[in-house]
Design a protein around this motif. Structure first.
Motif, PDB file in Angstrom:
ATOM      1  N   SER A   1      11.775   5.773 -13.865  1.00  0.00           N
ATOM      2  CA  SER A   1      11.578   7.259 -13.600  1.00  0.00           C
ATOM      3  C   SER A   1      10.125   7.671 -13.743  1.00  0.00           C
ATOM      4  CB  SER A   1      12.194   7.952 -15.072  1.00  0.00           C
ATOM      5  OG  SER A   1      11.811   9.259 -15.227  1.00  0.00           O
TER       6      SER A   1
ATOM      7  N   ASP B   1      17.454  17.903 -12.570  1.00  0.00           N
ATOM      8  CA  ASP B   1      17.182  16.857 -11.856  1.00  0.00           C
ATOM      9  C   ASP B   1      16.413  16.972 -10.560  1.00  0.00           C
ATOM     10  OD1 ASP B   1      19.318  15.978 -13.461  1.00  0.00           O
ATOM     11  OD2 ASP B   1      20.779  15.677 -11.941  1.00  0.00           O
TER      12      ASP B   1
ATOM     13  N   THR C   1      12.978  12.552 -18.771  1.00  0.00           N
ATOM     14  CA  THR C   1      12.386  13.744 -17.941  1.00  0.00           C
ATOM     15  C   THR C   1      11.957  14.539 -18.842  1.00  0.00           C
ATOM     16  OG1 THR C   1      12.435  15.016 -16.100  1.00  0.00           O
ATOM     17  CG2 THR C   1      14.259  15.297 -17.807  1.00  0.00           C
TER      18      THR C   1
ATOM     19  N   ILE D   1      14.868  11.800 -10.650  1.00  0.00           N
ATOM     20  CA  ILE D   1      14.908  11.731 -12.122  1.00  0.00           C
ATOM     21  C   ILE D   1      15.697  12.684 -12.522  1.00  0.00           C
ATOM     22  CG2 ILE D   1      13.448  12.056 -14.051  1.00  0.00           C
ATOM     23  CD1 ILE D   1      10.955  11.842 -12.604  1.00  0.00           C
TER      24      ILE D   1
ATOM     25  N   GLN E   1      15.090   6.689 -21.684  1.00  0.00           N
ATOM     26  CA  GLN E   1      15.190   6.765 -20.367  1.00  0.00           C
ATOM     27  C   GLN E   1      16.659   6.050 -20.009  1.00  0.00           C
ATOM     28  OE1 GLN E   1      15.901   6.016 -17.145  1.00  0.00           O
ATOM     29  NE2 GLN E   1      14.217   4.924 -16.398  1.00  0.00           N
TER      30      GLN E   1
ATOM     31  N   GLY F   1      17.178  10.582 -17.942  1.00  0.00           N
ATOM     32  CA  GLY F   1      16.287   9.540 -17.355  1.00  0.00           C
ATOM     33  C   GLY F   1      14.868   9.614 -17.876  1.00  0.00           C
TER      34      GLY F   1
END
Length: 446
Positions: free
Chosen positions: A358, A331, A274, A268, A352, A272
């Motif tokens: 993800s 990340d 997150t 991820i 995303q 993305g």
């Protein structure tokens, strides 16, 4: 048969007003509550809030400069090599930021296998409830074998206990930070291009309860006295008996999640979809606790995004100094974990943008205390019957799945965390630790 709690069917959106859940009326009695808990002299909170804004402006300079890099990181190997505790050099930064990335909790191949297994499980059972309804990304799945195994993975337990131990409390308080109980939550497989699972800024663990419940309110005594600089976000003493769910919310949490968390089962990246957090804990907490009680906000029962039976929203309109300091976590790869303090303001990136999914398993750190032990026995019954855990919308999707996890697959260690076996006592336990263990064993023997 023990059924799941009498909550309505639904999905993760049921508790978020910004995802479509209704905003219940706030009773006029909350105006009286404000008058009851605010200092009689309005200048006390006014001056405290002004000091807070100055501090947040200074902190925001570093946050803007460093971005995601402001979030501290550590490896599970570092924890193991330090006797099961976070390395001393990182603890101050974790305490300040309220968020930490722990690398390599689970082997990457095993974490990827978890995801593949869950995807197969979902495909075998069409009709499982999720959000959004037309293309689910967050699934009402709790009892896949992969989830049950991940929650009790020895490295995850070690990470949780290490996080528990940056907290402290009265030695007589019935809590045992060495014993982490298992809280069974959902999972997410967010597909490329998704923009619907857009969780805006919020705080879990209750909403109006922080002001309304007397024991919960005691956690924030220093803030409500205008002495926010003296507030200790890591004092567990009053949190273990705090009632975080006065309204039987569809997303209310009956266990004390000392740190919320997830285990990545995919790579991820930033962008993305997150997690986003405000990487401070003391200052944002003081901000959202004090602002509704400032003199200019005292003539309304509104608590600025706090609703009965809903998560507390943190918005640009009411909490700009918090929202402006949100950053994405760094990340992560398969098997890495991200954890955030129970009062951390957090959100999910609105889009995303990765070309791959993800995906995470939501697994918090939940130390042993009587309130959590009481929930565990109810959760245990849901596990035995394949019904939804009591804190969640009562969809009971997995009740008749022949391939779901059952108690028969649990190892001896897993039985401890899930409440199927008593926790051993030890001679070096404090009075509070021993009290927590004995009460836990009494509760699960029922």
């Amino acid at each position: 048969m023990i059924r799941s709690a009498n909550k309505a069917k639904g999905n993760i959106s049921s508790v978020f007003a910004h995802l479509g859940a209704s905003k219940p009326e706030i009773d006029p009695r909350f105006l009286d509550l404000k008058k009851q808990i605010a200092p009689k002299n309005p200048d006390i909170l006014r001056k405290a809030f002004d000091r807070l804004l100055n501090t947040m402006e200074k902190e925001s300079q570093e946050i803007r400069q460093r971005g995601s890099a402001v979030i501290p990181e550590v490896t599970i190997e570092d924890i193991k090599n330090n006797g099961g505790r976070l390395p001393e050099k990182i603890i101050p930064e974790v305490k300040k930021r309220g968020t930490v990335v722990i690398r390599n909790i689970v082997d990457r191949a095993l974490a990827a296998e978890y995801k593949s297994s869950i995807q197969d499980y979902i495909q075998r059972h069409p009709g499982i409830v999720g959000f959004p309804e037309d293309n689910p990304q967050v699934w009402e799945v709790y009892w896949s074998k992969a989830q049950v195994q991940a929650r009790s993975h020895p490295n995850f337990t070690a990470a949780a206990i290490a996080l528990n131990h940056i907290w402290h409390g009265d030695k007589s308080a019935p809590v045992n930070l060495d014993n982490n109980l298992v809280y069974c939550d959902r999972m997410r497989i967010r597909q490329p291009g998704d923009g619907k699972f857009n969780l805006a800024g919020h705080i879990d663990g209750g909403s109006l309860e922080r002001w309304e419940d007397p024991e919960y309110r005691r956690c924030y005594t220093k803030i409500l006295e205008g002495k926010w600089e003296e507030y200790d976000p890591y004092d567990v003493t009053h949190r273990i008996e705090a009632n975080m769910d006065l309204y039987d919310a569809p997303g209310g949490c009956s266990m004390f999640r000392i740190f919320q968390g997830w285990l990545a089962i995919s790579k991820i990246t930033v962008g993305g979809g997150t997690l986003r957090v405000c990487p401070l804990i003391k200052e944002p907490t003081a901000y959202f606790m004090m602002k509704p009680l400032l003199e200019e906000n005292m003539n309304t029962s509104n608590f600025m995004g706090a609703w009965p039976g809903r998560c507390q929203d943190i918005t640009k309109e009411d909490h700009s100094h918090i929202v402006d300091n949100m950053v994405s976590v760094p990340d992560v790869d398969c098997g890495d974990g991200v954890f955030w303090h129970c009062d951390t303001v957090h959100a999910v990136e609105p889009h995303q943008t990765m070309s791959t999914d993800s995906s995470v398993l939501y697994i918090p750190s939940t130390p042993m205390c009587p309130r959590s032990s009481e929930y565990l026995i109810r959760q245990r019954g849901a596990f035995e019957n394949g019904t939804t855990p009591p804190d969640f919308p009562a969809n009971d999707c997995e009740e008749h799945f022949h391939d779901r996890a059952t108690p028969s697959i649990l190892t001896d260690d897993q039985k401890l965390g899930m409440g199927f076996s008593p926790i051993p006592e030890s001679e070096n336990m404090s009075d509070g630790e021993l009290k927590a263990v004995r009460e836990h064993n009494r509760i699960i023997s029922q």
